[in-house]
Design a protein around this motif. Structure first.
Motif, PDB file in Angstrom:
ATOM      1  N   ILE A   1       0.494  -1.668   0.148  1.00 37.72           N
ATOM      2  CA  ILE A   1       0.075  -0.129   0.071  1.00 37.72           C
ATOM      3  C   ILE A   1       0.915   1.142  -0.072  1.00 37.72           C
ATOM      4  N   ILE A   2       0.673   2.149  -0.734  1.00 34.99           N
ATOM      5  CA  ILE A   2       0.920   3.260  -1.180  1.00 34.99           C
ATOM      6  C   ILE A   2       0.453   4.688  -0.693  1.00 34.99           C
TER       7      ILE A   2
ATOM      8  N   ILE B   1       4.922   2.025 -15.982  1.00 37.26           N
ATOM      9  CA  ILE B   1       4.054   2.976 -14.733  1.00 37.26           C
ATOM     10  C   ILE B   1       5.391   2.778 -13.656  1.00 37.26           C
ATOM     11  N   THR B   2       5.740   4.021 -13.408  1.00 36.66           N
ATOM     12  CA  THR B   2       7.099   3.768 -11.831  1.00 36.66           C
ATOM     13  C   THR B   2       6.383   5.020 -10.796  1.00 36.66           C
ATOM     14  N   ILE B   3       6.106   4.010 -10.487  1.00 34.69           N
ATOM     15  CA  ILE B   3       5.500   5.303  -9.184  1.00 34.69           C
ATOM     16  C   ILE B   3       6.600   5.567  -8.170  1.00 34.69           C
TER      17      ILE B   3
ATOM     18  N   LEU C   1      11.620   2.491  -1.680  1.00 39.72           N
ATOM     19  CA  LEU C   1      11.778   1.574  -2.781  1.00 39.72           C
ATOM     20  C   LEU C   1      10.748   2.507  -3.820  1.00 39.72           C
ATOM     21  N   PRO C   2      10.625   2.485  -4.956  1.00 40.41           N
ATOM     22  CA  PRO C   2       9.733   3.240  -6.001  1.00 40.41           C
ATOM     23  C   PRO C   2       9.015   1.799  -6.641  1.00 40.41           C
ATOM     24  N   ILE C   3       8.463   1.600  -6.862  1.00 38.84           N
ATOM     25  CA  ILE C   3       7.184   0.041  -7.454  1.00 38.84           C
ATOM     26  C   ILE C   3       6.503   0.685  -9.194  1.00 38.84           C
ATOM     27  N   GLN C   4       7.386  -0.642  -9.611  1.00 34.53           N
ATOM     28  CA  GLN C   4       6.714  -0.398 -10.908  1.00 34.53           C
ATOM     29  C   GLN C   4       5.814  -1.359 -11.616  1.00 34.53           C
TER      30      GLN C   4
END
Length: 635
Positions: free
Chosen positions: A473-474, A490-492, A497-500
């Motif tokens: 969850i972000i 899609i890079t969040i 750490l980022p999630i893709q």
């Protein structure tokens, strides 16, 4: 435009199998060390797929591909891919269908065009034109000012729910302007008001206008009004995912099964049982009926509040108890659920259009749901032009069905007078592939992590499927940036750490990007000034309303002068000025308040227009200076 031209060689044996190989190909732009793969399948049996690798250096296949061949004509589909594995520069070059009959005994080599050529020579040596497109483009430059110039107009819109009487507000003026297309204006109003405290009183003021102007309570909110347009926009903005999650399982099943549900005797083919079709139709209806009537708990709270306000306003202006449910039904059933059943692609329940049989089934189901809704809110009997549907109508409008439908309408519109737990509004959900750069490439391809991703008003979460607990969850407020690359990943970016996620295509990736950015902006600016606390392009929406008001400035001036001069009204006088739908004791107050609204609107519109003209003047002078400087430097 000339595209791929592969050469395919066939050799059909007289027995039960056929062999084929690629002799040559042309027109393909390939890089070194890339693989071409030809997928071959029977049109009648797409599950049996043969794979034929093609050597890109020799431009041919080194092996023969043998496939079973049935009696009579054989129809094969060839699809050419470059690097078939997904995520490894896979490229689709096209496909073609080839029919092989008994006359083609030797299987001569032939050229097959995966994509059409631009030109082709005929037998007479002439070049035959395939076709051409002439495209005319124009562009328009919109000068959007800063919010400080639009703030007075935005304040007038906010005050529309507080003006007394409500019939003299700015939104009432906008609705009364002649020949106004209400859909874009309603969309801008919703974008500006949706998540402020003003949306409910403004909509309530428009409800009052619609009720007072309505001649027959049975047709209440059935016409084209600004209140109806705005409430529909709110339903689609905050309730689209609620609609999809409610209807999609049943509609997907209807698309898959394609059962015959035709009950019109004049349409039924000979030998087909009408009774069997009727049973199929009632089974599907029961599924839809249960899905809709049991969904009130999943409805976003803001929609329940708006429907509660609608019900409350109607109750204050009508003594008939059923009219309140009628008003709620006209939106949540007629314009929302029944309309989505009739056209699932337009409401994004499905991505594909239904065929004729499924389309007919959806039409009948939509009629049945509307009939049940009407029966549950109407006191008298309803007429029917389609006599052959009467038997089905009697079944679906039983006392039990009507009671449950009435209970659903109550549950979805009575949130304002009881404690109802607020749920996060789901704005988007779907299956995406989670990208893990640390995994080996073949695992990322063959063991892709498919995730059910859900975007709400506060967070984005992902899980294995819709019924499993979240794997991550972000919060939207923790997102630093969102980006989409040319491989629709899609890079969040968020701590730690980022999630893709990888979307199925470019369109889906951009849809996710826009949805996340929009809700992220709303979450980040929730405590800021109301004019910018939710809308990513608030200035443009206010400017659209200003453009409309400036277009009708002379009309508003004429209305103001006519009211101030106390001239006699004639048949051509707009209803807003005559106010025949307003109670006689309130007409003088309506007149005075309307004059004040028109004066304020004209002044604000003129001020914004002067700012536009000043900006354009300064911009033109800057352009002239830029043109003079190069000429001076050349001298």
């Amino acid at each position: 435009m000339k595209l791929v031209i592969p050469l395919l060689h066939y050799s059909c044996s007289p027995t039960v199998c056929s062999g084929l190989r690629v002799v040559d190909y042309g027109g393909l732009k390939l890089k070194d060390n890339q693989t071409l793969l030809l997928l071959v399948s029977e049109v009648s049996n797409s599950s049996e797929v043969g794979k034929l690798p093609i050597d890109t250096e020799e431009k041919r296949s080194k092996e023969w591909l043998e496939m079973p061949c049935g009696d009579g004509m054989l129809s094969l589909k060839f699809t050419l891919w470059q690097d078939l594995l997904k995520g490894m520069n896979s490229v689709f070059h096209g496909q073609v269908r080839v029919d092989i009959d008994e006359n083609w005994k030797l299987g001569p080599a032939k050229w097959f065009y995966l994509r059409p050529k631009g030109q082709e020579e005929t037998d007479g040596g002439k070049v035959e034109e395939i076709g051409e497109i002439t495209l005319k483009t124009t562009y328009q430059v919109d000068h959007i000012l800063k919010m400080q110039y639009y703030k007075p107009l935005l304040d007038l819109l906010y005050q529309s729910g507080e003006v007394q009487p409500l019939t003299a507000s700015l939104v009432a003026v906008i609705e009364s302007l002649p020949k106004v297309e209400l859909t874009p204006i309603s969309r801008s109003l919703v974008e500006l008001l949706a998540q402020t405290d003003h949306i409910r009183p403004v909509l309530s003021s428009l409800y009052v206008n619609s009720i007072l102007k309505c001649q027959d309570e049975n047709t209440l909110f059935r016409g084209q009004s600004l209140s109806g347009k705005m409430l529909f926009e709110m339903l689609m903005t905050f309730g689209k995912m609620y609609l999809i999650s409610t209807l999609k399982p049943v509609i997907d099943r209807i698309f898959k099964e394609r059962k015959n549900c035709e009950v019109d005797p004049s349409r039924v083919l000979a030998g087909v049982s009408v009774e069997k079709n009727k049973i199929n139709l009632l089974v599907y209806f029961q599924m839809l009926y249960e899905a809709v009537t049991s969904s009130s708990a999943n409805c976003p709270h803001i929609i329940k509040e708006l429907l509660y306000d609608l019900r409350k306003v109607v109750g204050e202006h009508s003594e008939r108890p059923g009219v309140q449910r009628l008003a709620v039904s006209s939106f949540i059933i007629m314009r929302f659920f029944a309309a989505a059943i009739l056209n699932p692609k337009a409401f994004e329940v499905r991505k594909d259009l239904p065929d004729n049989r499924v389309s007919r089934t959806l039409l009948l189901l939509s009629k049945l749901l509307q009939r049940l809704s009407n029966c549950s809110v109407s006191d008298g009997p309803l007429s029917s032009k389609e006599i052959w549907l009467n038997g089905v109508f009697e079944t679906v409008t039983s006392t039990e069905h009507k009671t449950v439908m009435a209970s659903f309408l109550d549950n979805i519109s009575l949130a304002g007078d009881r404690v109802d737990p607020q749920r996060c509004t789901v704005f988007k959900f779907g299956m995406l592939i989670q990208v893990d750069r640390n995994r080996m490439r073949w695992k990322r391809v063959l063991q892709a992590k498919r995730r059910y991703v859900q975007l709400t008003s506060t967070e984005i979460s992902w899980q294995k499927d819709a019924h499993c607990p979240p794997k991550g969850i972000i919060l939207l407020t923790d997102i630093k940036s969102v980006a989409v690359d040319n491989k629709h990943i899609i890079t969040i970016a968020a701590d730690p750490l980022p999630i893709q996620f990888e979307a199925p295509g470019v369109v889906e990736a951009n849809d996710w990007y826009c949805a996340i950015e929009k809700q992220r902006n709303r979450a980040l600016h929730g405590d800021d000034d109301e004019s910018e606390n939710y809308c990513t392009d608030a200035e443009r929406h206010v400017d659209r309303i200003h453009a409309l008001l400036f277009k009708y400035r002379d009309t508003m001036v004429e209305w103001r002068d006519q009211l101030q001069s106390d001239t006699e009204f004639d048949e051509k006088t707009p209803e807003l000025l005559k106010a025949s739908y307003v109670v006689e004791r309130d007409r003088q107050a309506h007149k005075e308040s309307l004059i004040a609204t028109l004066c304020a609107t004209i002044d604000v519109t003129d001020a914004i227009q002067r700012a536009h003209e000043e900006y354009e003047k300064e911009n033109n002078e800057a352009v002239k200076i830029e043109e003079i400087v190069p000429e001076t430097s050349q001298k």
